[in-house]
Design a protein around this motif. Structure first.
Motif, PDB file in Angstrom:
ATOM      1  N   GLN A 135     -28.347 -10.705   4.173  1.00 39.15           N
ATOM      2  CA  GLN A 135     -27.378 -10.052   5.047  1.00 39.15           C
ATOM      3  C   GLN A 135     -25.937 -10.297   4.594  1.00 39.15           C
ATOM      4  OE1 GLN A 135     -29.203 -12.114   8.538  1.00 39.15           O
ATOM      5  NE2 GLN A 135     -29.280 -10.082   9.465  1.00 39.15           N
ATOM      6  N   LEU A 136     -25.748 -11.062   3.548  1.00 39.69           N
ATOM      7  CA  LEU A 136     -24.413 -11.401   3.064  1.00 39.69           C
ATOM      8  C   LEU A 136     -24.090 -10.690   1.763  1.00 39.69           C
ATOM      9  CD1 LEU A 136     -24.853 -13.696   5.169  1.00 39.69           C
ATOM     10  CD2 LEU A 136     -23.655 -15.224   3.577  1.00 39.69           C
ATOM     11  N   SER A 137     -22.796 -10.498   1.518  1.00 40.68           N
ATOM     12  CA  SER A 137     -22.345  -9.936   0.248  1.00 40.68           C
ATOM     13  C   SER A 137     -22.523 -10.990  -0.848  1.00 40.68           C
ATOM     14  CB  SER A 137     -20.871  -9.543   0.339  1.00 40.68           C
ATOM     15  OG  SER A 137     -20.054 -10.695   0.485  1.00 40.68           O
ATOM     16  N   GLY A 138     -22.431 -10.533  -2.100  1.00 41.47           N
ATOM     17  CA  GLY A 138     -22.579 -11.456  -3.218  1.00 41.47           C
ATOM     18  C   GLY A 138     -21.542 -12.566  -3.190  1.00 41.47           C
ATOM     19  N   GLY A 139     -20.302 -12.215  -2.842  1.00 37.29           N
ATOM     20  CA  GLY A 139     -19.241 -13.203  -2.787  1.00 37.29           C
ATOM     21  C   GLY A 139     -19.474 -14.241  -1.706  1.00 37.29           C
ATOM     22  N   MET A 140     -19.958 -13.802  -0.556  1.00 32.63           N
ATOM     23  CA  MET A 140     -20.232 -14.732   0.538  1.00 32.63           C
ATOM     24  C   MET A 140     -21.400 -15.650   0.187  1.00 32.63           C
ATOM     25  SD  MET A 140     -19.722 -12.086   3.703  1.00 32.63           S
ATOM     26  CE  MET A 140     -19.844 -13.272   5.029  1.00 32.63           C
ATOM     27  N   ARG A 141     -22.377 -15.116  -0.520  1.00 31.65           N
ATOM     28  CA  ARG A 141     -23.503 -15.952  -0.964  1.00 31.65           C
ATOM     29  C   ARG A 141     -23.014 -17.052  -1.902  1.00 31.65           C
ATOM     30  NH1 ARG A 141     -29.043 -13.071  -1.022  1.00 31.65           N
ATOM     31  NH2 ARG A 141     -29.479 -14.651  -2.620  1.00 31.65           N
ATOM     32  N   GLN A 142     -22.065 -16.707  -2.781  1.00 30.78           N
ATOM     33  CA  GLN A 142     -21.543 -17.713  -3.700  1.00 30.78           C
ATOM     34  C   GLN A 142     -20.763 -18.789  -2.957  1.00 30.78           C
ATOM     35  OE1 GLN A 142     -23.653 -16.871  -6.272  1.00 30.78           O
ATOM     36  NE2 GLN A 142     -22.052 -17.940  -7.375  1.00 30.78           N
ATOM     37  N   ARG A 143     -20.040 -18.383  -1.909  1.00 31.03           N
ATOM     38  CA  ARG A 143     -19.335 -19.371  -1.097  1.00 31.03           C
ATOM     39  C   ARG A 143     -20.330 -20.316  -0.431  1.00 31.03           C
ATOM     40  NH1 ARG A 143     -15.506 -16.212   2.737  1.00 31.03           N
ATOM     41  NH2 ARG A 143     -15.889 -14.411   1.413  1.00 31.03           N
ATOM     42  N   ALA A 144     -21.426 -19.750   0.070  1.00 34.10           N
ATOM     43  CA  ALA A 144     -22.471 -20.576   0.689  1.00 34.10           C
ATOM     44  C   ALA A 144     -23.074 -21.537  -0.335  1.00 34.10           C
ATOM     45  CB  ALA A 144     -23.557 -19.690   1.291  1.00 34.10           C
ATOM     46  N   ALA A 145     -23.274 -21.051  -1.556  1.00 33.25           N
ATOM     47  CA  ALA A 145     -23.829 -21.897  -2.611  1.00 33.25           C
ATOM     48  C   ALA A 145     -22.878 -23.043  -2.940  1.00 33.25           C
ATOM     49  CB  ALA A 145     -24.113 -21.066  -3.857  1.00 33.25           C
ATOM     50  N   LEU A 146     -21.570 -22.757  -2.947  1.00 40.79           N
ATOM     51  CA  LEU A 146     -20.600 -23.817  -3.217  1.00 40.79           C
ATOM     52  C   LEU A 146     -20.593 -24.843  -2.084  1.00 40.79           C
ATOM     53  CD1 LEU A 146     -18.363 -25.068  -4.916  1.00 40.79           C
ATOM     54  CD2 LEU A 146     -16.724 -23.623  -3.698  1.00 40.79           C
ATOM     55  N   LEU A 166     -21.803 -11.138 -10.068  1.00 35.09           N
ATOM     56  CA  LEU A 166     -20.972 -10.288  -9.211  1.00 35.09           C
ATOM     57  C   LEU A 166     -20.298  -9.200 -10.032  1.00 35.09           C
ATOM     58  CD1 LEU A 166     -19.205 -13.153  -7.205  1.00 35.09           C
ATOM     59  CD2 LEU A 166     -21.272 -11.900  -6.559  1.00 35.09           C
ATOM     60  N   ASP A 167     -19.899  -8.124  -9.351  1.00 39.92           N
ATOM     61  CA  ASP A 167     -19.134  -7.084 -10.050  1.00 39.92           C
ATOM     62  C   ASP A 167     -17.757  -7.643 -10.411  1.00 39.92           C
ATOM     63  OD1 ASP A 167     -16.955  -6.047  -8.007  1.00 39.92           O
ATOM     64  OD2 ASP A 167     -18.799  -6.264  -6.856  1.00 39.92           O
ATOM     65  N   TYR A 168     -17.071  -6.974 -11.325  1.00 38.20           N
ATOM     66  CA  TYR A 168     -15.860  -7.539 -11.928  1.00 38.20           C
ATOM     67  C   TYR A 168     -14.776  -7.868 -10.909  1.00 38.20           C
ATOM     68  CZ  TYR A 168     -11.971  -8.204 -15.138  1.00 38.20           C
ATOM     69  OH  TYR A 168     -10.899  -8.738 -15.816  1.00 38.20           O
ATOM     70  N   GLN A 169     -14.454  -6.914 -10.028  1.00 35.85           N
ATOM     71  CA  GLN A 169     -13.390  -7.143  -9.051  1.00 35.85           C
ATOM     72  C   GLN A 169     -13.738  -8.284  -8.101  1.00 35.85           C
ATOM     73  OE1 GLN A 169     -10.381  -5.854  -9.069  1.00 35.85           O
ATOM     74  NE2 GLN A 169     -10.845  -4.617 -10.867  1.00 35.85           N
ATOM     75  N   THR A 170     -14.986  -8.295  -7.621  1.00 36.50           N
ATOM     76  CA  THR A 170     -15.417  -9.367  -6.716  1.00 36.50           C
ATOM     77  C   THR A 170     -15.386 -10.704  -7.430  1.00 36.50           C
ATOM     78  OG1 THR A 170     -16.860  -7.823  -5.535  1.00 36.50           O
ATOM     79  CG2 THR A 170     -17.280 -10.166  -5.218  1.00 36.50           C
ATOM     80  N   ARG A 171     -15.742 -10.691  -8.714  1.00 42.23           N
ATOM     81  CA  ARG A 171     -15.770 -11.917  -9.496  1.00 42.23           C
ATOM     82  C   ARG A 171     -14.385 -12.564  -9.555  1.00 42.23           C
ATOM     83  NH1 ARG A 171     -18.478 -10.019 -13.710  1.00 42.23           N
ATOM     84  NH2 ARG A 171     -16.835  -9.923 -15.273  1.00 42.23           N
TER      85      ARG A 171
END
Length: 202
Positions: A135-146, A166-171
């Motif tokens: 249910q989360l975006s890729g960026g939010m998942r990475q925050r959760a992983a951190l 992640l896509d370039y802009q999100t990265r």
């Protein structure tokens, strides 16, 4: 002379052996990292970046050379490792995912839970604690992983191209966010990436 050195690598070499011959992954690498620094190594795929992190984490034994860890850290086990993929468990909520390291280490106290809750609130996941990774975006998942990595309170973090999925802009946005989080939490980190822009944003 600075005496707050967290990691010292001296003349590190790594050669992989196979039936087809030898492949030299690392050649005479030396590196010092001091407390509070965020060091980013940039290089193309296959140049040995992940091998270096695996050796530092104790997952591989180098062919030669030395790794010296500051004794105030007790051991290299005080290191958190954030991989290329977030590796969140899809059947666990975001809160439960961020607590899993503490569960494995049998350190899941009320104080540690409160610490993780505060991290989730501080870094924009307060409304998603009971959500699932899908249910989360890729960026939010990475925050959760951190946050999962920070939950065990490591002194030193290794980040192995953690934004490559992640896509370039999100990265770029997330790499900047992660950099700010690491600085705010006062962490020392070594990150590897193949992307120069990503390195600059971290």
């Amino acid at each position: 002379m600075r005496n707050d050195k967290v990691l010292e690598i001296k003349n590190l070499n790594m050669t992989y052996h196979s039936l087809d011959g030898e492949t030299k992954a690392l050649d005479n690498i030396s590196l010092d990292i001091y407390r509070g620094e965020i060091v980013v190594l940039v290089g193309p795929s296959g140049c040995g970046k992940s091998t270096l992190l695996s050796i530092i984490a104790g997952l591989l034994t180098p062919s030669s050379g030395n790794i010296i860890v500051n004794k105030s850290n007790d051991s290299i086990n005080d290191t958190g490792y954030m991989f290329q993929k977030d590796n969140l468990f899809e059947w666990r909520t975001i809160r439960d995912n961020t607590l899993i390291g503490l569960e494995i280490q049998n350190k899941l106290t009320e104080k540690r839970k409160e610490f993780v809750e505060n991290l989730l609130d501080t870094y924009g996941l307060s409304d998603f604690k009971d959500s699932y990774p899908s249910q989360l975006s890729g960026g939010m998942r990475q925050r959760a992983a951190l946050i999962r990595t920070l939950a065990t309170k490591p002194d030193f973090l290794l980040l192995d191209e953690p934004f490559s999925a992640l896509d370039y802009q999100t990265r770029l946005v997330i790499s900047d966010e992660i950099g700010q989080i690491l600085k705010k939490e006062g962490k020392t980190a070594l990150m590897v990436t193949h992307d120069i822009a990503e390195a600059m944003f971290t």
